[in-house]
Write a protein that holds these residues in place. Structure first.
Motif, short mmCIF file in Angstrom:
data_model
loop_
_atom_site.label_atom_id
_atom_site.label_comp_id
_atom_site.label_asym_id
_atom_site.label_seq_id
_atom_site.Cartn_x
_atom_site.Cartn_y
_atom_site.Cartn_z
N GLY A 244 0.82 -1.20 0.00
CA GLY A 244 0.00 0.00 0.00
C GLY A 244 0.85 1.25 0.00
N SER A 245 0.22 2.38 0.34
CA SER A 245 0.92 3.66 0.41
C SER A 245 1.12 4.03 1.88
CB SER A 245 0.11 4.76 -0.29
OG SER A 245 -0.03 4.47 -1.67
N PRO A 246 2.31 3.80 2.41
CA PRO A 246 2.52 4.03 3.85
C PRO A 246 2.52 5.50 4.22
CG PRO A 246 4.59 3.44 2.80
CD PRO A 246 3.52 3.26 1.76
N ALA A 247 2.12 5.76 5.46
CA ALA A 247 2.32 7.07 6.07
C ALA A 247 3.72 7.10 6.67
CB ALA A 247 1.28 7.32 7.15
N ILE A 309 4.31 12.68 6.35
CA ILE A 309 3.80 12.43 5.01
C ILE A 309 2.59 11.51 5.17
CG2 ILE A 309 4.25 11.40 2.74
CD1 ILE A 309 7.17 12.12 3.05
N GLU A 310 1.43 11.99 4.75
CA GLU A 310 0.19 11.24 4.96
C GLU A 310 0.17 9.93 4.17
OE1 GLU A 310 -2.41 11.64 6.84
OE2 GLU A 310 -2.18 13.66 7.66
N ALA A 311 0.55 9.99 2.92
CA ALA A 311 0.53 8.80 2.06
C ALA A 311 1.68 8.90 1.08
CB ALA A 311 -0.81 8.65 1.33
N TRP A 312 2.63 8.01 1.20
CA TRP A 312 3.83 8.03 0.35
C TRP A 312 3.52 7.45 -1.02
CZ3 TRP A 312 6.71 3.51 -1.08
CH2 TRP A 312 7.95 3.77 -1.68
#
Length: 312
Positions: A244-247, A309-312
């Motif tokens: 997924g897109s990590p924080a 960073i909310e969503a990398w």
């Protein structure tokens, strides 16, 4: 075994776990060593043990030395495919942190440097620097002479201090500001700013997300900046690998500032920073899942700050 004997062991459990972690660099292995120590304690003749704490320390230390000397450990560590397991600030396994020597002995940088020591040198260094045992006490624990303990301590100290980064210990607030600036530069692609934030003798070590057979090592500010820029650049392939897109959160790991990549309360990557005099001296990147299990458990009990960073 009576309850008093169990209580005596439990009173030493935290110290034994901290000792074993420093010796082995693995929380799981440290827990196993402590459990094996308990099994020995169960079958011991307690009436013949004058000082339980000393007996337990000796048994735990020798169990750890046996693990360090095992064929599997020698293969993993000599092959260069091993990094210490990172632990979140507040983890009791990190142990004493009152002095600079105690804090330094559990840093990822020093735990990695200690891989170059013999098992006995490593044990002497940890017992002396982190737990302030006298050479007479260390000699009794390791079944060596006091003179040999002094010699091992000297060799270990020379090897570790010859390669560790010089400079003043950064306070947590200023170290965090450096990491925030570093992360902003990495995310924006400002390579020249990354280079400016690195010391001339900076080093970066990564496990390659557990996919590489050997650790990835980089030196010089330009090479490290290039590695970091490529590593922090998101791609579909990296997101698939991470799940997924990590924080991105900033936390403290092994006494140092760190960037943690988190997906649904699961830590999928950790980069610990060495910081001194306003610059980054070292980076240690860990993404192998088996090295992040305890960190993830601690993170789920932790109340983190908002992600940088909310969503990398």
């Amino acid at each position: 075994m009576d309850s008093a004997a169990i209580d005596r062991f439990e009173a030493s459990r935290g110290r034994l776990a901290s000792l074993a972690y420093r010796l082995l660099g693995s929380a799981a292995d440290a827990e196993d060593a402590v459990q094996d120590t308990f099994l020995r304690w169960q079958t011991a003749d307690h009436q013949r043990i004058e000082v339980p704490e000393a007996w337990l320390t000796k048994v735990a230390t020798h169990l750890c030395l046996d693990r360090l000397r095992s064929a599997q450990a020698r293969h993993e560590r000599v092959a260069g495919a091993w990094l210490p397991e990172p632990l979140l600030e507040g983890d009791p396994m990190l142990g004493p942190a009152d002095t600079f020597e105690q804090r330094e002995s559990v840093s990822l940088a020093v735990l990695t440097l200690m891989e170059r020591l013999t098992p006995v040198e490593r044990a002497v260094y940890v017992l002396r620097e982190a737990f302030s045992y006298s050479h007479a006490e260390i000699a009794g624990i390791l079944d060596i002479t006091e003179s040999a303990s002094q010699q091992h301590a000297h060799r270990a100290r020379v090897r570790v201090t010859a390669e560790r980064r010089r400079g003043r210990e950064a306070d947590p607030a200023s170290a965090r500001r450096v990491v925030e600036e570093f992360l902003a530069a990495a995310a924006s692609g400002r390579t020249e700013r990354l280079v400016a934030l690195l010391t001339d003798d900076v080093t970066a070590v990564s496990d390659g997300a557990g996919l590489a057979r050997r650790l990835l090592r980089y030196q010089t500010p330009e090479r490290v900046a290039s590695f970091v820029r490529a590593g922090f650049k998101p791609t579909p392939a990296k997101r698939r690998l991470a799940g997924g897109s990590p924080a991105m959160h900033i936390a403290r790991v092994n006494g140092a500032p760190a960037v943690l990549a988190v997906i649904d309360d699961r830590v999928v990557g950790a980069v610990a920073f060495g910081v001194s005099d306003g610059k980054v001296t070292s980076l240690y990147g860990v993404a192998a899942a088996d090295r992040l299990a305890r960190l993830t458990e601690a993170w789920r009990r932790h109340e983190p700050d908002a992600p940088v960073i909310e969503a990398w």
